[in-house]
Design a protein around this motif. Sequence first.
Motif, mmCIF file in Angstrom:
data_model
loop_
_atom_site.group_PDB
_atom_site.id
_atom_site.type_symbol
_atom_site.label_atom_id
_atom_site.label_comp_id
_atom_site.label_asym_id
_atom_site.label_seq_id
_atom_site.Cartn_x
_atom_site.Cartn_y
_atom_site.Cartn_z
ATOM 1 N N GLU A 86 39.195 22.791 44.243
ATOM 2 C CA GLU A 86 38.812 23.770 45.263
ATOM 3 C C GLU A 86 39.781 24.953 45.277
ATOM 4 O O GLU A 86 39.363 26.100 45.442
ATOM 5 C CB GLU A 86 38.768 23.110 46.633
ATOM 6 C CG GLU A 86 37.606 22.169 46.822
ATOM 7 C CD GLU A 86 37.679 21.405 48.127
ATOM 8 O OE1 GLU A 86 38.546 21.717 48.972
ATOM 9 O OE2 GLU A 86 36.859 20.487 48.310
ATOM 10 N N GLY A 87 41.063 24.677 45.098
ATOM 11 C CA GLY A 87 42.062 25.740 45.041
ATOM 12 C C GLY A 87 41.818 26.672 43.871
ATOM 13 O O GLY A 87 41.908 27.902 44.004
ATOM 14 N N TRP A 88 41.518 26.101 42.710
ATOM 15 C CA TRP A 88 41.223 26.936 41.545
ATOM 16 C C TRP A 88 39.958 27.751 41.750
ATOM 17 O O TRP A 88 39.886 28.904 41.320
ATOM 18 C CB TRP A 88 41.093 26.079 40.282
ATOM 19 C CG TRP A 88 42.412 25.767 39.665
ATOM 20 C CD1 TRP A 88 43.026 24.563 39.629
ATOM 21 C CD2 TRP A 88 43.284 26.686 39.017
ATOM 22 N NE1 TRP A 88 44.240 24.662 38.992
ATOM 23 C CE2 TRP A 88 44.413 25.968 38.601
ATOM 24 C CE3 TRP A 88 43.233 28.053 38.740
ATOM 25 C CZ2 TRP A 88 45.475 26.555 37.934
ATOM 26 C CZ3 TRP A 88 44.297 28.637 38.069
ATOM 27 C CH2 TRP A 88 45.399 27.898 37.677
ATOM 28 N N GLN A 89 38.966 27.187 42.399
ATOM 29 C CA GLN A 89 37.736 27.922 42.678
ATOM 30 C C GLN A 89 38.019 29.109 43.601
ATOM 31 O O GLN A 89 37.522 30.220 43.380
ATOM 32 C CB GLN A 89 36.699 26.995 43.298
ATOM 33 C CG GLN A 89 35.343 27.626 43.451
ATOM 34 C CD GLN A 89 34.327 26.631 43.988
ATOM 35 O OE1 GLN A 89 34.671 25.559 44.468
ATOM 36 N NE2 GLN A 89 33.061 26.994 43.893
ATOM 37 N N GLN A 90 38.840 28.908 44.616
ATOM 38 C CA GLN A 90 39.221 30.010 45.505
ATOM 39 C C GLN A 90 40.006 31.069 44.735
ATOM 40 O O GLN A 90 39.824 32.270 44.962
ATOM 41 C CB GLN A 90 40.038 29.482 46.677
ATOM 42 C CG GLN A 90 39.235 28.668 47.657
ATOM 43 C CD GLN A 90 40.105 28.064 48.748
ATOM 44 O OE1 GLN A 90 41.326 28.191 48.734
ATOM 45 N NE2 GLN A 90 39.473 27.378 49.680
ATOM 46 N N LEU A 94 39.155 35.060 44.310
ATOM 47 C CA LEU A 94 40.105 36.126 44.643
ATOM 48 C C LEU A 94 40.305 37.073 43.466
ATOM 49 O O LEU A 94 40.322 38.301 43.631
ATOM 50 C CB LEU A 94 41.449 35.536 45.062
ATOM 51 C CG LEU A 94 41.521 34.928 46.445
ATOM 52 C CD1 LEU A 94 42.843 34.199 46.627
ATOM 53 C CD2 LEU A 94 41.362 35.999 47.505
ATOM 54 N N VAL A 95 40.458 36.531 42.280
ATOM 55 C CA VAL A 95 40.647 37.359 41.094
ATOM 56 C C VAL A 95 39.419 38.227 40.854
ATOM 57 O O VAL A 95 39.538 39.432 40.538
ATOM 58 C CB VAL A 95 40.977 36.476 39.857
ATOM 59 C CG1 VAL A 95 40.894 37.280 38.568
ATOM 60 C CG2 VAL A 95 42.338 35.842 40.007
ATOM 61 N N ALA A 96 38.220 37.650 41.024
ATOM 62 C CA ALA A 96 36.994 38.424 40.855
ATOM 63 C C ALA A 96 36.915 39.533 41.897
ATOM 64 O O ALA A 96 36.504 40.661 41.577
ATOM 65 C CB ALA A 96 35.772 37.511 40.962
ATOM 66 N N GLY A 97 37.335 39.254 43.135
ATOM 67 C CA GLY A 97 37.346 40.274 44.178
ATOM 68 C C GLY A 97 38.308 41.403 43.875
ATOM 69 O O GLY A 97 38.010 42.576 44.084
ATOM 70 N N VAL A 98 39.483 41.085 43.363
ATOM 71 C CA VAL A 98 40.479 42.090 43.005
ATOM 72 C C VAL A 98 39.952 42.958 41.855
ATOM 73 O O VAL A 98 40.128 44.188 41.847
ATOM 74 C CB VAL A 98 41.825 41.437 42.640
ATOM 75 C CG1 VAL A 98 42.775 42.406 41.986
ATOM 76 C CG2 VAL A 98 42.447 40.789 43.849
ATOM 77 N N ARG A 99 39.299 42.337 40.900
ATOM 78 C CA ARG A 99 38.757 43.085 39.780
ATOM 79 C C ARG A 99 37.651 44.055 40.255
ATOM 80 O O ARG A 99 37.512 45.144 39.731
ATOM 81 C CB ARG A 99 38.206 42.153 38.721
ATOM 82 C CG ARG A 99 39.334 41.490 37.952
ATOM 83 C CD ARG A 99 38.795 40.612 36.844
ATOM 84 N NE ARG A 99 39.905 40.001 36.131
ATOM 85 C CZ ARG A 99 39.825 38.897 35.459
ATOM 86 N NH1 ARG A 99 38.685 38.244 35.380
ATOM 87 N NH2 ARG A 99 40.885 38.405 34.846
#
Length: 103
Positions: A86-90, A94-99
Amino acid sequence: MGIVVSKRINKTQEPLPKTLPGVVCAQRVRCGKPRCRCAHGQRHLAFYRFWREGGRLRKRYVRRADLASVGAACEARLRERQALAEGWQQWRKLVAGVREVSR
């Protein structure tokens, strides 16, 4: 005179780790005694822990006295791995949102 406190160390049993990979399952087995009821039909109930190691399925007998602690350790390992996933999914979200924002 000092008081001497002796610590008893059981050398035959290793302490169980807090988490264990795998799952505990019950299986019906034969004990191998020729006059036992399992030789002619109804088998005994035995508990085993199954896990994968190096791509191979492993199996280890679990004594009834250790059944609760081994089962709890396997469940704890499963919860840890689920929380990590679940942590990796979050993190990926987050990385996709930053991109998205940086474009």
